[in-house]
Motif scaffolding. Structure first.
Motif, PDB file in Angstrom:
ATOM      1  N   PRO A 123      13.993  20.803   0.522  1.00 22.44           N
ATOM      2  CA  PRO A 123      13.490  21.326  -0.678  1.00 22.44           C
ATOM      3  C   PRO A 123      13.194  22.603  -0.731  1.00 22.44           C
ATOM      4  CG  PRO A 123      11.837  19.954   0.411  1.00 22.44           C
ATOM      5  CD  PRO A 123      13.230  20.290   1.113  1.00 22.44           C
ATOM      6  N   THR A 124      12.574  23.161  -1.933  1.00 21.51           N
ATOM      7  CA  THR A 124      11.956  24.531  -1.917  1.00 21.51           C
ATOM      8  C   THR A 124      10.979  23.809  -2.990  1.00 21.51           C
ATOM      9  OG1 THR A 124      14.136  25.794  -1.717  1.00 21.51           O
ATOM     10  CG2 THR A 124      12.540  26.385  -3.465  1.00 21.51           C
ATOM     11  N   VAL A 125       9.893  24.701  -2.750  1.00 20.03           N
ATOM     12  CA  VAL A 125       8.381  24.388  -3.374  1.00 20.03           C
ATOM     13  C   VAL A 125       7.998  25.903  -3.911  1.00 20.03           C
ATOM     14  CG1 VAL A 125       6.275  23.623  -2.987  1.00 20.03           C
ATOM     15  CG2 VAL A 125       7.439  22.449  -2.083  1.00 20.03           C
ATOM     16  N   LEU A 126       7.921  25.975  -5.354  1.00 20.80           N
ATOM     17  CA  LEU A 126       7.774  27.237  -5.544  1.00 20.80           C
ATOM     18  C   LEU A 126       5.298  26.741  -6.593  1.00 20.80           C
ATOM     19  CD1 LEU A 126       7.289  30.085  -6.740  1.00 20.80           C
ATOM     20  CD2 LEU A 126       8.322  28.832  -8.921  1.00 20.80           C
ATOM     21  N   LEU A 127       5.124  27.837  -5.389  1.00 24.22           N
ATOM     22  CA  LEU A 127       3.625  27.621  -5.707  1.00 24.22           C
ATOM     23  C   LEU A 127       2.878  28.627  -6.778  1.00 24.22           C
ATOM     24  CD1 LEU A 127       3.125  27.408  -1.715  1.00 24.22           C
ATOM     25  CD2 LEU A 127       2.835  25.141  -3.694  1.00 24.22           C
ATOM     26  N   VAL A 128       1.659  28.270  -7.677  1.00 24.26           N
ATOM     27  CA  VAL A 128       1.336  29.678  -8.745  1.00 24.26           C
ATOM     28  C   VAL A 128      -0.309  29.257  -8.208  1.00 24.26           C
ATOM     29  CG1 VAL A 128       1.879  30.004 -10.996  1.00 24.26           C
ATOM     30  CG2 VAL A 128       3.615  28.948  -9.874  1.00 24.26           C
ATOM     31  N   ALA A 129      -0.398  30.360  -8.413  1.00 27.16           N
ATOM     32  CA  ALA A 129      -1.703  30.418  -8.229  1.00 27.16           C
ATOM     33  C   ALA A 129      -2.308  30.951  -9.421  1.00 27.16           C
ATOM     34  CB  ALA A 129      -1.943  32.272  -7.917  1.00 27.16           C
ATOM     35  N   GLY A 130      -4.227  30.531  -9.119  1.00 28.60           N
ATOM     36  CA  GLY A 130      -4.897  30.186 -10.400  1.00 28.60           C
ATOM     37  C   GLY A 130      -5.566  31.518 -10.764  1.00 28.60           C
ATOM     38  N   TYR A 131      -6.372  31.756 -12.229  1.00 26.92           N
ATOM     39  CA  TYR A 131      -6.916  32.534 -12.281  1.00 26.92           C
ATOM     40  C   TYR A 131      -7.795  33.535 -10.849  1.00 26.92           C
ATOM     41  CZ  TYR A 131     -10.426  35.239 -15.626  1.00 26.92           C
ATOM     42  OH  TYR A 131     -10.771  36.416 -16.271  1.00 26.92           O
ATOM     43  N   THR A 132      -7.746  35.004 -11.294  1.00 26.55           N
ATOM     44  CA  THR A 132      -8.437  35.685 -10.000  1.00 26.55           C
ATOM     45  C   THR A 132      -8.027  35.252  -8.627  1.00 26.55           C
ATOM     46  OG1 THR A 132     -10.014  34.706 -10.113  1.00 26.55           O
ATOM     47  CG2 THR A 132     -10.564  36.190 -11.324  1.00 26.55           C
ATOM     48  N   GLY A 133      -6.731  34.395  -9.003  1.00 26.80           N
ATOM     49  CA  GLY A 133      -6.240  34.041  -7.461  1.00 26.80           C
ATOM     50  C   GLY A 133      -5.153  34.835  -7.091  1.00 26.80           C
ATOM     51  N   SER A 134      -4.038  34.705  -5.639  1.00 27.67           N
ATOM     52  CA  SER A 134      -3.527  34.888  -5.679  1.00 27.67           C
ATOM     53  C   SER A 134      -2.491  34.377  -4.374  1.00 27.67           C
ATOM     54  CB  SER A 134      -3.400  36.306  -5.153  1.00 27.67           C
ATOM     55  OG  SER A 134      -3.723  36.484  -3.439  1.00 27.67           O
ATOM     56  N   LYS A 135      -1.083  34.630  -3.900  1.00 27.05           N
ATOM     57  CA  LYS A 135       0.209  34.103  -3.558  1.00 27.05           C
ATOM     58  C   LYS A 135      -0.588  33.714  -2.035  1.00 27.05           C
ATOM     59  CE  LYS A 135       1.960  38.292  -2.116  1.00 27.05           C
ATOM     60  NZ  LYS A 135       0.917  38.910  -3.093  1.00 27.05           N
ATOM     61  N   GLU A 136      -1.712  34.877  -1.326  1.00 24.44           N
ATOM     62  CA  GLU A 136      -2.498  34.151  -0.361  1.00 24.44           C
ATOM     63  C   GLU A 136      -3.370  32.932   0.031  1.00 24.44           C
ATOM     64  OE1 GLU A 136      -0.907  38.091  -0.156  1.00 24.44           O
ATOM     65  OE2 GLU A 136      -2.359  37.401  -2.084  1.00 24.44           O
TER      66      GLU A 136
END
Length: 311
Positions: A46-59
């Protein structure tokens, strides 16, 4: 002041956002410009899309990327508009939950087109509010939704109170002054001082890359979000509510109550505060892979072997 989405509670030997991974840096078209992402690449699972929070990022998902790839999952972690390596507009109104959710939908559509299957969606903290809105906008795009350290409605409590200081700081000195203020306050917090220097340098560089309009607009959106739990439950999309045992944004009790209202699976991550993916990645990985493998099945056992578990 540690802004929501920050991660200043962790072991001093954990490099967190600097974890080694082999994901490729890619971009997706967003509604207001390109969206930077890390992509572990196509696979049979499967494919999973991960969304960062406030002041965050993909890292913020870096410790999970290689293990997810090894477990047969394609993981795509994205910066939202105005965050780190994703440019954004200068109008705070363009950072509403609805606008940000439209970006998530656009990326999910592309992934759905590539794979022919619905996408598993995860949103961390404020990213959970955005991910929820994306599911409400187009539920058929999504196989599941995971709310990681997120809540049912607007942020309240000490973190929300800290956001009251944001507008005057931005007006007086822009993003640089906010960053300098955070650095000064961190000098009084032993937990922040224990963070390794390379990670501190990354966090500062990332924060300075945020747009002022994005910081302001997202803060306003997070403080005004209505309770949409009943709407989410009505979509029928399976939901996982998971958070650190000591979450200091939306409280564990508030998130547990949300899970009950959603009739959702509820998992508490030990040895974690607000960012389990970097504070306790091994347990977070077990919880996520087990849920994505069988959204209607049993919770993850603490000693699960996740390698190859998702196909």
């Amino acid at each position: 002041m540690v802004l929501p989405g920050g991660s200043e509670h962790t072991a001093p030997d954990d490099l967190r956002q600097l974890a080694v991974h082999d994901a490729a840096r890619v971009t997706f078209p967003g509604r207001s410009g390109p969206l930077a992402a890390l992509d572990t690449g196509a696979c049979d699972g499967p494919t999973v899309l991960l969304v960062a929070g406030y002041t965050g990022s993909k890292e913020d998902f870096a410790p999970l990327l290689s293990p997810l790839g090894e477990a047969g999952v394609r993981a795509v972690a994205m910066d939202q508009r105005g965050q780190y390596e994703s440019p954004g507009p200068d109008d705070p109104a363009q950072y509403s939950v609805a606008e940000l959710a439209a970006d998530v939908v656009a990326v999910a559509r592309q992934l759905h087109t590539e794979t022919g299957s619905p996408v598993h969606l995860l949103g961390h903290s404020f990213g959970g509010l955005v991910a929820r809105a994306a599911v409400l906008a187009e539920p058929a795009l999504f196989a599941t939704l995971t709310l990681l350290g997120s809540g049912p409605a607007a942020l309240t409590g000490p973190r929300a109170e800290m956001l009251d200081h944001l507008p005057p700081l931005l007006e007086a000195g822009g993003v640089q002054l906010v960053s300098d203020t955070l650095d000064q306050l961190a000098m009084t917090d032993p937990r922040a001082q224990a963070v390794p220097a390379p990670t501190r340098e990354f966090l500062t560089r990332r924060f300075l890359a945020n747009t002022a309009a994005g910081l302001l607009g997202m803060a306003e959106a997070m403080l005004a979000e209505p309770d949409r739990v009943a709407e989410l439950a009505a979509t029928g999309v399976p939901v996982l509510v998971t958070h650190g045992v000591a979450d200091d944004a939306w409280s564990p009790a508030v998130q547990a109550e949300m899970a009950t209202r959603l009739r959702a699976r509820h998992e508490v991550i030990p040895q974690a505060v607000h960012s389990p993916a970097i504070e306790n990645p091994s347990r977070t990985l077990q919880v996520l892979v087990t849920f994505w493998s069988d959204p209607h099945g049993s919770p993850a056992a603490a000693d699960d072997d996740t390698a190859g578990a998702v196909r």
